[in-house]
Design an enzyme around this catalytic site. Structure first.
Site, short mmCIF file in Angstrom:
data_model
loop_
_atom_site.label_atom_id
_atom_site.label_comp_id
_atom_site.label_asym_id
_atom_site.label_seq_id
_atom_site.Cartn_x
_atom_site.Cartn_y
_atom_site.Cartn_z
N CYS A 111 -51.28 -9.34 -12.95
CA CYS A 111 -52.60 -10.95 -12.86
C CYS A 111 -53.80 -10.24 -13.66
O CYS A 111 -54.05 -11.66 -13.60
CB CYS A 111 -52.05 -10.99 -11.05
SG CYS A 111 -51.07 -11.36 -10.93
N HIS A 252 -57.14 -15.97 -11.51
CA HIS A 252 -55.75 -16.49 -11.50
C HIS A 252 -55.71 -17.43 -10.14
O HIS A 252 -56.33 -17.23 -9.07
CB HIS A 252 -55.63 -14.64 -11.44
CG HIS A 252 -54.33 -14.73 -10.43
ND1 HIS A 252 -53.23 -14.83 -11.08
CD2 HIS A 252 -53.69 -13.62 -9.71
CE1 HIS A 252 -51.88 -14.43 -10.68
NE2 HIS A 252 -52.41 -13.56 -9.62
N ASN A 282 -48.18 -18.43 -7.97
CA ASN A 282 -48.55 -17.64 -8.12
C ASN A 282 -47.76 -17.33 -9.17
O ASN A 282 -46.59 -16.69 -9.45
CB ASN A 282 -49.07 -15.83 -7.25
CG ASN A 282 -49.92 -15.23 -7.77
OD1 ASN A 282 -49.56 -14.66 -9.35
ND2 ASN A 282 -49.53 -14.21 -6.89
O1 UT7 Z 1 -51.63 -11.93 -8.07
C1 UT7 Z 1 -52.20 -11.08 -6.08
C2 UT7 Z 1 -51.66 -10.86 -5.66
N1 UT7 Z 1 -51.41 -10.89 -4.48
C3 UT7 Z 1 -51.99 -11.43 -3.83
O2 UT7 Z 1 -53.11 -12.00 -4.03
C4 UT7 Z 1 -51.54 -11.77 -2.16
C5 UT7 Z 1 -53.07 -11.95 -0.97
N2 UT7 Z 1 -52.76 -12.60 0.14
C6 UT7 Z 1 -52.18 -14.18 0.68
O3 UT7 Z 1 -51.93 -14.39 -0.42
C7 UT7 Z 1 -51.60 -13.71 1.85
O4 UT7 Z 1 -52.29 -12.39 2.54
C8 UT7 Z 1 -50.45 -13.82 2.20
C9 UT7 Z 1 -50.10 -15.42 1.82
C10 UT7 Z 1 -49.75 -12.66 1.87
C11 UT7 Z 1 -50.06 -13.40 3.80
O5 UT7 Z 1 -51.11 -14.34 4.30
P1 UT7 Z 1 -51.85 -13.82 6.09
O6 UT7 Z 1 -53.22 -15.03 5.80
O7 UT7 Z 1 -53.13 -12.72 5.69
O8 UT7 Z 1 -50.93 -13.43 6.67
P2 UT7 Z 1 -50.87 -11.98 7.64
O9 UT7 Z 1 -50.02 -11.37 7.26
O10 UT7 Z 1 -52.28 -11.67 7.86
O11 UT7 Z 1 -49.89 -12.52 8.67
C12 UT7 Z 1 -50.10 -13.05 9.34
C13 UT7 Z 1 -49.02 -13.95 10.41
C14 UT7 Z 1 -48.19 -12.48 11.02
O12 UT7 Z 1 -47.91 -13.39 12.46
P3 UT7 Z 1 -48.31 -11.65 13.61
O13 UT7 Z 1 -47.93 -10.31 13.77
O14 UT7 Z 1 -49.75 -12.40 13.25
O15 UT7 Z 1 -47.15 -12.61 14.47
C15 UT7 Z 1 -47.34 -12.74 9.80
O16 UT7 Z 1 -45.51 -12.26 10.28
O17 UT7 Z 1 -48.67 -14.50 9.87
C16 UT7 Z 1 -47.16 -14.37 9.56
N3 UT7 Z 1 -46.38 -14.66 8.76
C17 UT7 Z 1 -45.58 -14.96 8.39
N4 UT7 Z 1 -45.54 -16.55 9.14
C18 UT7 Z 1 -44.60 -17.01 8.84
C19 UT7 Z 1 -46.87 -13.74 7.34
N5 UT7 Z 1 -45.84 -14.16 6.05
C20 UT7 Z 1 -44.99 -15.20 7.28
C21 UT7 Z 1 -44.50 -16.36 6.49
N6 UT7 Z 1 -44.32 -17.43 7.26
N7 UT7 Z 1 -43.99 -16.69 5.18
#
Ligand code: UT7
Length: 325
Positions: A111, A252, A282
């Site tokens: 990226c 990005h 993305n």
């Molecule tokens: O290009 C560069 C590469 N990538 C990035 O820049 C990505 C950077 N990261 C992100 O954008 C975020 O970390 C994500 C969008 C991937 C995830 O969001 P988050 O707010 O960091 O969520 P999390 O991983 O902390 O998960 C929070 C909760 C978890 O449940 P519990 O453990 O709190 O019960 C996950 O299991 O949300 C759950 N969860 C979802 N729920 C519904 C994770 N993904 C999903 C989903 N739908 N798609």
């Protein structure tokens, strides 16, 4: 002496999947994806390929610049998801455009790739090696996406963006880029040499996931929010440019919350941070040039404006550059 961007173009697949389509594949919802990422839709290749989108974006950028393909002497394509290994994507684009006099190569910096492509082209132009460069970011991330992993499949999309640079006497701004391979485990994908079909992978095979993107979302999120404001400050300081002189920060497009957090840390208004990830998700190295092209087509860019480009992602890699429009 340096190079100025004198034309932009982009190309995205016509087929799009919205969040409700994704919710049919994994346990998620439109509401969750919008709130946590800002993404609403993403475009996904059908007939298109990384090469075809790169070629079309490149052609549109040349048309926008009013420059003939024969006058291009450097083509750089940034991609991590090409449908070809040999010849490289840039040579395929050369053939497609008839840019017979160009030197062509691909680069891989995920990226951060478009920022690295820009820096490379400007350095060549500044050194007097080339006069006119076409730089392209093109990605078919849907081929590397694990459509059973809700932590990643909600985020990514396909597309390409391009810019033409011509040598002129604009000031040369030194870029700042960083890499940290020891933190590379946060976002990985193994190479696959035998996958000719574009069909979804057989996830019942135990090792199949390794050939698709795996990400520690929180780790990447924290890295981006901390590192990007730092590298932006570094590039401004290095070139003795004040934040007030910057019209836009074109980041990005990974997650709207990341963009908002970066704006907050820089104490800058969101108006300076254009966002279009709701439509495309993305698209890795294509996200910055697609956004740049949209701003250009909408007439929002004025000659002389200073703009910061900043990329971050797998590697880990990150960097920022100042351009003068
Ligand atoms: O290009 C560069 C590469 N990538 C990035 O820049 C990505 C950077 N990261 C992100 O954008 C975020 O970390 C994500 C969008 C991937 C995830 O969001 P988050 O707010 O960091 O969520 P999390 O991983 O902390 O998960 C929070 C909760 C978890 O449940 P519990 O453990 O709190 O019960 C996950 O299991 O949300 C759950 N969860 C979802 N729920 C519904 C994770 N993904 C999903 C989903 N739908 N798609």
């Amino acid at each position: 002496m340096t190079g100025r961007i004198c034309g932009t173009g982009s190309c995205v697949p016509s087929f799009a999947m919205d969040n409700n389509d994704i919710a049919k594949l994994v346990d998620t919802s439109d509401e969750w994806i919008r709130e946590r990422t800002g993404v609403v839709r993403r475009h996904i290749i059908r007939e298109e390929t990384t090469v075809s989108m790169a070629g079309e974006a490149g052609k549109r950028a040349l048309d926008n610049a009013g420059i003939s393909a024969e006058d291009v002497d450097l083509i750089i394509v940034s991609t991590i998801s090409s449908n070809v290994i040999l010849p490289c994507t840039a040579c395929e684009v050369q053939k497609e455009l008839g840019a017979d006099h160009a030197t062509c190569f691909d680069l891989s910096a995920a990226c951060t790739g478009f920022v690295v492509a820009y820096n490379t082209a400007v350095a060549y132009l500044n050194a007097g090696v080339y006069q006119t460069a076409l730089i392209i970011g093109s990605e078919s991330l849907s081929n590397l996406t694990n459509w059973k992993d809700r932590g990643t499949c909600i985020l990514f999309g396909d597309g390409a963006g391009a810019a033409v640079l011509k040598k002129d006497d604009t000031r040369y701004y030194l870029p700042v880029t960083h890499s940290n391979g020891s933190r590379g485990g946060a976002l990985t994908c193994k190479s696959r040499y035998d996958r000719s079909e574009l069909s979804l992978p057989d996830l019942t095979k135990p090792d199949e996931k390794e050939y698709l993107m795996q990400m520690d979302g929180r780790e990447v999120f924290m890295f981006a929010v901390k590192s990007v404001p730092q590298v932006i400050r570094e590039v401004l300081e290095k070139n003795d440019v004040a934040q007030e002189e910057i019209s836009y920060y074109i980041l990005h497009q990974a997650n709207k919350r990341i963009v908002e957090a970066i704006a907050k840390r820089l104490d800058e208004p969101m108006e300076k941070f254009p966002v279009n990830l709701e439509e495309y998700g993305n698209t890795s190295s294509a996200s910055i040039p697609i956004l740049l092209d949209e701003l250009n087509q909408e007439g929002k860019l004025e000659r002389g404006q200073k703009i910061v480009l900043a990329g971050f992602g797998a590697g880990l890699t990150w960097g920022a550059s100042i351009i003068e429009w």
